[in-house]
Design an enzyme around this catalytic site. Structure first.
Site, short mmCIF file in Angstrom:
data_model
loop_
_atom_site.label_atom_id
_atom_site.label_comp_id
_atom_site.label_asym_id
_atom_site.label_seq_id
_atom_site.Cartn_x
_atom_site.Cartn_y
_atom_site.Cartn_z
N HIS A 77 0.81 -1.18 0.02
CA HIS A 77 0.01 -0.30 0.27
C HIS A 77 1.28 1.43 -0.15
O HIS A 77 2.15 1.38 0.50
CB HIS A 77 -0.79 0.17 0.86
CG HIS A 77 -2.19 -0.57 1.40
ND1 HIS A 77 -1.24 -2.28 1.74
CD2 HIS A 77 -3.03 -0.99 1.61
CE1 HIS A 77 -2.43 -2.92 1.97
NE2 HIS A 77 -3.41 -2.01 1.52
N ASP B 234 2.13 2.04 3.64
CA ASP B 234 3.06 1.19 4.11
C ASP B 234 4.40 1.21 4.02
O ASP B 234 5.44 1.35 4.44
CB ASP B 234 3.01 -0.43 3.63
CG ASP B 234 1.78 -0.82 3.36
OD1 ASP B 234 1.05 -0.58 3.74
OD2 ASP B 234 1.81 -1.94 2.22
N GLU C 80 -11.32 -6.49 -4.14
CA GLU C 80 -10.87 -7.64 -3.58
C GLU C 80 -12.03 -8.02 -2.30
O GLU C 80 -12.17 -6.62 -0.96
CB GLU C 80 -9.54 -7.11 -2.38
CG GLU C 80 -9.32 -8.19 -1.69
CD GLU C 80 -7.76 -8.40 -0.37
OE1 GLU C 80 -7.00 -7.89 -1.27
OE2 GLU C 80 -7.82 -9.29 0.19
N HIS D 160 -11.60 -13.57 4.32
CA HIS D 160 -12.08 -13.54 3.98
C HIS D 160 -13.71 -14.04 3.77
O HIS D 160 -14.31 -14.00 3.46
CB HIS D 160 -12.35 -11.99 2.53
CG HIS D 160 -10.98 -11.37 3.12
ND1 HIS D 160 -10.40 -10.31 2.66
CD2 HIS D 160 -10.12 -11.11 3.79
CE1 HIS D 160 -9.36 -9.39 3.07
NE2 HIS D 160 -9.37 -10.02 4.45
N ASP E 184 -4.86 -13.57 -2.05
CA ASP E 184 -4.09 -13.58 -1.31
C ASP E 184 -3.89 -14.74 -0.40
O ASP E 184 -5.52 -15.24 0.60
CB ASP E 184 -4.72 -12.56 -0.01
CG ASP E 184 -4.63 -10.61 -0.84
OD1 ASP E 184 -3.92 -10.73 -1.53
OD2 ASP E 184 -5.02 -9.84 -0.23
N ASP F 128 -10.48 -11.63 11.22
CA ASP F 128 -9.36 -11.81 10.39
C ASP F 128 -7.85 -11.96 11.02
O ASP F 128 -7.37 -10.75 11.15
CB ASP F 128 -9.57 -10.35 9.29
CG ASP F 128 -9.15 -10.54 8.20
OD1 ASP F 128 -8.47 -11.97 7.73
OD2 ASP F 128 -8.80 -9.84 7.31
N ASP G 214 -0.66 -12.75 2.08
CA ASP G 214 -1.24 -11.28 2.61
C ASP G 214 -1.25 -12.47 4.72
O ASP G 214 -2.47 -12.48 5.03
CB ASP G 214 -2.53 -11.02 2.60
CG ASP G 214 -2.74 -9.32 3.56
OD1 ASP G 214 -2.19 -9.20 3.87
OD2 ASP G 214 -4.17 -9.39 2.46
C1 XUL Z 1 -6.78 -6.68 4.52
C2 XUL Z 1 -6.54 -7.37 3.19
C3 XUL Z 1 -6.41 -6.10 2.97
C4 XUL Z 1 -5.84 -5.87 1.52
C5 XUL Z 1 -4.91 -4.50 0.49
O1 XUL Z 1 -8.08 -7.70 4.87
O2 XUL Z 1 -6.50 -8.16 2.41
O3 XUL Z 1 -4.67 -6.15 3.28
O4 XUL Z 1 -5.29 -6.99 0.35
O5 XUL Z 1 -5.83 -4.01 0.98
CO CO Z 2 -5.90 -9.24 1.52
#
Ligand code: XUL
Ligand code: CO
Length: 437
Positions: free
Chosen positions: A101, A104, A232, A271, A296, A307, A339
């Site tokens: 990001h 980050d 996403e 997710h 991810d 999460d 991720d």
């Molecule tokens: C949050 C998540 C994020 C996205 C990118 O749950 O998965 O880190 O992958 O913004």
């Molecule tokens: Co993600």
């Protein structure tokens, strides 16, 4: 710059019998499976946010992570110090990709102009390190959820100025992703949802989200960025409900607002489970719609309801992911993006290596197992046979659109009763999968 991990050299493939915790047991980058190398199939990617910025804090506890390269640094100096460490890690892991990001890699400034300047400073360093190590950018993204201005959302904020700020931030993030040769760009709407419907005009917010994505698509085309746009899905956290709640909701949103074909899906295991689905379910939904873009790769904890972003080590999970991925032809611009974060209790730098090595090995095993199941053919054959009634007779006529309700009534009145069903053989199939695990 001295090495951040001086005692760790490049992680090698040593085979299944190795007891070396800093070696791959299954991930052999050059090994060919179904005509492609493991590296080409899996396209592993390391994330900047958890790996470099994660400090091991949680809602109840302060940071625990020991990160010697950060001592005494803050702001842009800290951001600069992290860059070579991150690329040393990617290089030693042999992970060909990374994702980040904007906020980050570089800190917020007091104004948008100052934030952009910080980002440019770091992007120069990222570019140099990409060149030095050969690591490539899988996707970039903008962080539109931490800063207080995004409290009520970014593109779905009731405050039009916040929409404008988010647009400016995403414009810049797409530009730097393009500049770094990124193969994709991800939209995760962390706060694009609501906490209560009492204060929310859902229709208007969704229209704004669609408008935002259309503007992004338009700008992408204008600057000639050829990477894939991903959306996403995630159902909740931090909001009570996020509009991109799962793969089906995303596809419907994209279809309703004429964006299908412009964005694919970036699916995340934790997710999927928060949405009450398995990762394989989400991959099948996306794959069937031709929208399976990237994953991810992580996992949740079945006993915790949030999460947790753990590294994936479950061979059944990775096998299911790879079965679906191979079925839909594999990645083009996407990859297996970790991720995932090390646990708060795993606070030493070496834990970052154990975590990624484990995830890479778990996916390598999943790939090998899925390829073996496909080669064996019994699973595929079973599914094909299960639908055999559609290949001829009345089934073929229905599929080809040659009959309607009246013809079907006539057919059934003549026949009196449908042909008997066959067993679904779930247990037989579960045992079959276990033959390969
Ligand atoms: C949050 C998540 C994020 C996205 C990118 O749950 O998965 O880190 O992958 O913004
Ligand atoms: Co993600």
């Amino acid at each position: 710059m001295p090495a951040a991990f001086p005692k760790i050299s490049k992680i090698q493939f040593e085979g299944a019998k190795s007891k070396n915790p800093l070696a791959f047991k299954h991930y052999n980058a050059k090994e060919k499976i179904e005509g492609k190398t493991m590296a080409e199939h899996l396209r592993f990617s390391v994330v900047y946010w958890h790996t470099m910025c994660g400090q091991g804090a949680d809602m109840f506890g302060s940071p625990t992570a020991i990160r010697p390269w950060e001592t005494g640094k803050k702001g842009i100096e800290l951001a600069k110090a992290r860059v070579p460490v991150f690329f040393e890690l990617c290089e030693k892991l042999g992970a060909p990709y990374y994702a980040f990001h904007d906020r980050d890699v570089a800190p917020h400034g007091k104004t948008l102009r100052e934030s952009n300047k910080h980002l440019d400073t770091i992007v120069d360093l990222l570019k140099k390190e990409q060149k030095r190590t050969g690591t490539k950018l899988l996707w970039g993204t903008a962080q539109l959820f931490v800063h207080p201005r995004y409290t009520h959302g970014a593109s779905t904020s009731p405050n039009a100025d916040v929409f404008a700020f988010a647009a400016a931030q995403v414009k810049k993030a797409i530009e730097v992703t393009h500049e770094l040769g990124g193969e994709g760009y991800t939209f995760w709407g962390g706060r694009e949802g609501y906490s209560t419907l009492l204060n929310t005009d859902m229709k208007r917010e969704q229209e704004h989200l669609a408008k935002f994505l259309h503007m992004a698509v338009e700008y992408k085309k204008k600057i000639g960025f050829k990477g894939t746009f991903y959306i996403e899905p995630k159902p909740k956290e931090p909001t009570k409900h996020q509009y991109d709640s799962d793969a089906a909701a995303c596809l419907n949103f994209l279809r309703e607002y004429n964006l299908l074909g412009e964005l694919k899906l970036n699916l995340e295991t934790n997710h999927a489970t928060l949405a009450g689905h398995s990762m394989q379910h989400e991959m099948e939904v996306a794959g069937a719609a031709g929208a399976l873009g990237s994953i991810d790769a992580n996992t949740g904890d079945l006993l915790l309801g949030w999460d947790t972003d753990q590294f994936p080590t479950d061979i059944y999970l990775t096998t299911q992911c790879m079965l679906s991925l191979l079925k839909y032809g594999g990645f083009t611009t996407g990859g297996v993006n970790f991720d995932a974060k090390v646990r708060r209790e795993s606070f030493e730098p070496v834990d970052l290596f154990h975590a990624h090595i484990g995830g890479m090995d778990a996916f390598a095993r999943g790939l090998k197992i899925a390829a073996a199941i496909r080669k064996d053919g019994r699973l595929d054959q079973f599914v094909r046979d299960r639908y055999a009634s559609w290949n001829s007779g009345i089934g073929e006529k229905i599929e080809k659109g040659k009959v309607g309700f009246e013809e079907l009534e006539k057919y059934m009145l003549q026949k009196g009763e449908a042909n008997a069903n066959s067993s679904g053989r779930q247990e037989f199939l579960e045992n079959l999968i276990n033959e390969f695990i």
